[in-house]
Design a protein around this motif. Structure first.
Motif, PDB file in Angstrom:
ATOM      1  N   HIS A  51      -1.836   3.950  -0.786  1.00  0.00           N
ATOM      2  CA  HIS A  51      -2.828   3.693  -1.831  1.00  0.00           C
ATOM      3  C   HIS A  51      -3.718   2.526  -1.398  1.00  0.00           C
ATOM      4  O   HIS A  51      -3.332   1.691  -0.582  1.00  0.00           O
ATOM      5  CB  HIS A  51      -2.148   3.363  -3.158  1.00  0.00           C
ATOM      6  CG  HIS A  51      -1.254   4.462  -3.644  1.00  0.00           C
ATOM      7  ND1 HIS A  51      -1.733   5.596  -4.272  1.00  0.00           N
ATOM      8  CD2 HIS A  51       0.094   4.608  -3.567  1.00  0.00           C
ATOM      9  CE1 HIS A  51      -0.711   6.384  -4.576  1.00  0.00           C
ATOM     10  NE2 HIS A  51       0.407   5.815  -4.163  1.00  0.00           N
ATOM     11  N   ARG A  52      -4.903   2.448  -2.009  1.00  0.00           N
ATOM     12  CA  ARG A  52      -5.904   1.494  -1.559  1.00  0.00           C
ATOM     13  C   ARG A  52      -6.047   0.317  -2.527  1.00  0.00           C
ATOM     14  O   ARG A  52      -5.936   0.469  -3.748  1.00  0.00           O
ATOM     15  CB  ARG A  52      -7.256   2.187  -1.390  1.00  0.00           C
ATOM     16  CG  ARG A  52      -8.220   1.390  -0.522  1.00  0.00           C
ATOM     17  CD  ARG A  52      -9.225   2.263   0.176  1.00  0.00           C
ATOM     18  NE  ARG A  52      -9.911   1.492   1.220  1.00  0.00           N
ATOM     19  CZ  ARG A  52      -9.497   1.407   2.471  1.00  0.00           C
ATOM     20  NH1 ARG A  52      -8.414   2.054   2.863  1.00  0.00           N
ATOM     21  NH2 ARG A  52     -10.162   0.691   3.350  1.00  0.00           N
ATOM     22  N   ASN A  56       3.269   8.032  -0.557  1.00  0.00           N
ATOM     23  CA  ASN A  56       1.830   8.031  -0.303  1.00  0.00           C
ATOM     24  C   ASN A  56       1.301   6.620  -0.083  1.00  0.00           C
ATOM     25  O   ASN A  56       1.884   5.637  -0.558  1.00  0.00           O
ATOM     26  CB  ASN A  56       1.091   8.674  -1.486  1.00  0.00           C
ATOM     27  CG  ASN A  56       1.507  10.115  -1.704  1.00  0.00           C
ATOM     28  OD1 ASN A  56       1.430  10.929  -0.802  1.00  0.00           O
ATOM     29  ND2 ASN A  56       1.956  10.420  -2.919  1.00  0.00           N
ATOM     30  N   ASN A  68       0.794  -1.230   0.000  1.00  0.00           N
ATOM     31  CA  ASN A  68       0.000   0.000   0.000  1.00  0.00           C
ATOM     32  C   ASN A  68       0.823   1.275   0.000  1.00  0.00           C
ATOM     33  O   ASN A  68       0.259   2.355  -0.153  1.00  0.00           O
ATOM     34  CB  ASN A  68      -0.934   0.008   1.218  1.00  0.00           C
ATOM     35  CG  ASN A  68      -0.185  -0.174   2.531  1.00  0.00           C
ATOM     36  OD1 ASN A  68       0.838  -0.857   2.591  1.00  0.00           O
ATOM     37  ND2 ASN A  68      -0.692   0.414   3.599  1.00  0.00           N
ATOM     38  N   PRO A 112      -2.374   1.362  -6.164  1.00  0.00           N
ATOM     39  CA  PRO A 112      -3.825   1.118  -6.189  1.00  0.00           C
ATOM     40  C   PRO A 112      -4.172   0.039  -7.202  1.00  0.00           C
ATOM     41  O   PRO A 112      -3.678   0.052  -8.334  1.00  0.00           O
ATOM     42  CB  PRO A 112      -4.393   2.474  -6.599  1.00  0.00           C
ATOM     43  CG  PRO A 112      -3.307   3.107  -7.411  1.00  0.00           C
ATOM     44  CD  PRO A 112      -2.016   2.641  -6.819  1.00  0.00           C
TER      45      PRO A 112
END
Length: 457
Positions: free
Chosen positions: A394-395, A392, A387, A413
């Motif tokens: 991410h999902r 950053n 992730n 992602p």
């Protein structure tokens, strides 16, 4: 009636053998001073004044709040001198309640009764009878009338035989208290200004002095050493365990329980040995908590089973465990984990900021971070959601009835469609379509004639 509260928090606590100010040592997960301040706030006072001295900066930083004022005592010349520092902040028209920052377990009801006994015109003292009153100031009576408090070091042998001691808690009409504070002297064995001397000054002025004993000794026990802190911790935890069992909770061993916050339990809850509860934890009906679990800021729904050594830390976001879910052993749920009904989280599985819908399973050696997982998903052993890209988060989204094989990496992602199957050992960086098998791994190759290297002689 105006109520001001003064909390004495200036002492060094030499016997603690610590650089930390005594009132910042912790009992049941909170500093001694925070326990006292929480009780003080429950009385809805007009003002709370904490008198600080040793380590004042650290103490004030640790408990700073809009409703809390500070008065510095420097140097520390006794309890009477400490209250003198707070006196300018007190309202002459009201009553002042004096508490000690190292006496953490006093009850609101006990203080309310003391304030009522003061009634705005009397000096009311809180006492307690001790089997061993050594070191405490004795309450000296003439019949039922209180005449004085004599500190242990200044007491005669006859006065030291008195078993009723002053706890350090009093309520007084503020205007009279200020007058008495201005008349204190340090003509005593310690050369200090004793707050207890206001009793004889009140008697001299014809002000009625009343004293009542605390309902239990544990309410008024102070902390002066690590041994006393540990003893008070166990006595407090014993009270917590008794409260839980009175409500129907089954504890495997009441002596091996630590509640360091607020624990609310439904009916038919069973808690095994060595469990620690921190922050606010809510447990529904028919929940079983296995041995040596640590649970902080979480809600456990009815019928859930937490197996041994499960670690849940909801931090500020909290953790939710759904009805009938099974977690552990050796599982870790972090902030933002939300498990639906009948979810299974097995050994050495970590879940963070992820939602798992009804019936989803991650039974072995897996990591689910920043993921939305659908119903009945099977997440294989050794698989993870990747992730974090270094900057950053991410999902990852996994649809209902998807199957993720063992040792897979889902690089967020990314979306795995409903009913999709991800072949074991795959690294998935693109969306996988629903209902199909997706595999992303190198072709298996066998090299004929290859020989394993050998050590040179």
């Amino acid at each position: 009636m105006v109520l001001d509260i003064v909390v004495m928090a200036a002492g060094k606590g030499t016997r603690m053998r610590s650089a930390r100010p005594k009132v910042l040592h912790r009992l049941a997960g909170e500093s001694l001073l925070q326990h006292v301040l929480r009780t003080a706030r429950a009385l809805a006072p007009s003002r709370i004044v904490a008198v600080t001295g040793h380590g004042a900066e650290a103490v004030e930083a640790a408990c700073a709040a809009p409703d809390l004022a500070f008065a510095r005592q420097s140097p520390q010349l006794g309890t009477g001198h400490a209250v003198q520092q707070a006196a300018p902040l007190l309202d002459d028209a009201g009553v002042t309640l004096i508490l000690n920052g190292d006496v953490p377990l006093i009850e609101v009801a006990t203080l309310e009764a003391l304030i009522d006994a003061c009634g705005g015109s009397r000096l009311a003292l809180l006492g307690v009878k001790l089997a061993d009153p050594s070191g405490y100031g004795r309450i000296v009576r003439d019949g039922d009338r209180v005449r004085a408090i004599v500190e242990h070091k200044d007491a005669t042998p006859a006065q030291r035989a008195i078993d009723e001691v002053y706890t350090g808690v009093m309520a007084a009409p503020t205007a009279a208290l200020k007058r008495w504070l201005g008349q204190l002297t340090n003509d005593n064995a310690a050369g200090e200004y004793y707050l207890t001397d206001v009793v004889s000054l009140a008697v001299r002025d014809g002000v009625e002095v009343v004293a009542s004993d605390a309902p239990t000794e544990v309410e008024v026990l102070g902390v002066n050493s690590p041994l006393q802190l540990a003893e008070l911790e166990r006595r407090h935890q014993a009270r917590q365990a008794e409260r839980l069992m009175d409500a129907g909770v089954r504890l495997a061993d009441p002596a091996r329980l630590d509640v360091r916050g607020e624990l609310v339990c439904g009916s038919d809850v069973e808690i095994d040995v060595g469990c620690v509860f921190e922050g606010r934890v809510e447990i529904g009906d028919d929940v079983t908590i296995g041995p040596y679990c640590v649970i902080r800021n979480a809600s456990i729904a009815s019928g859930a089973r937490l197996r041994a050594y499960t670690h849940i830390d909801g931090e500020a976001l909290g953790v939710e465990v759904g009805a009938g879910a099974m977690v552990g052993p050796f599982a870790r749920l972090r902030a933002g984990a939300q498990l639906g009904a009948d979810v299974h989280i097995g050994n050495f599985v970590e879940v963070k900021n992820s939602t798992l819908a009804r019936g989803a399973k991650a039974n072995h050696l897996a990591y689910l971070g920043d993921a939305t997982v659908g119903e009945r998903v099977n997440f294989g052993a050794g698989s993870i959601t990747a992730n974090y890209d270094g900057v950053n988060k991410h999902r990852t989204t996994i649809g209902d009835d998807a199957h993720v094989g063992s040792n897979c990496v889902l690089v967020a992602p990314v979306t795995i469609g409903a009913g999709a199957t991800i072949g074991g050992g795959s690294t998935i960086g693109k969306d996988a379509p629903p209902g199909q098998l997706t595999v992303a791994r190198a072709r298996q190759t066998t090299l004929a004639g290859w020989r394993r290297p050998t050590k040179s002689r």
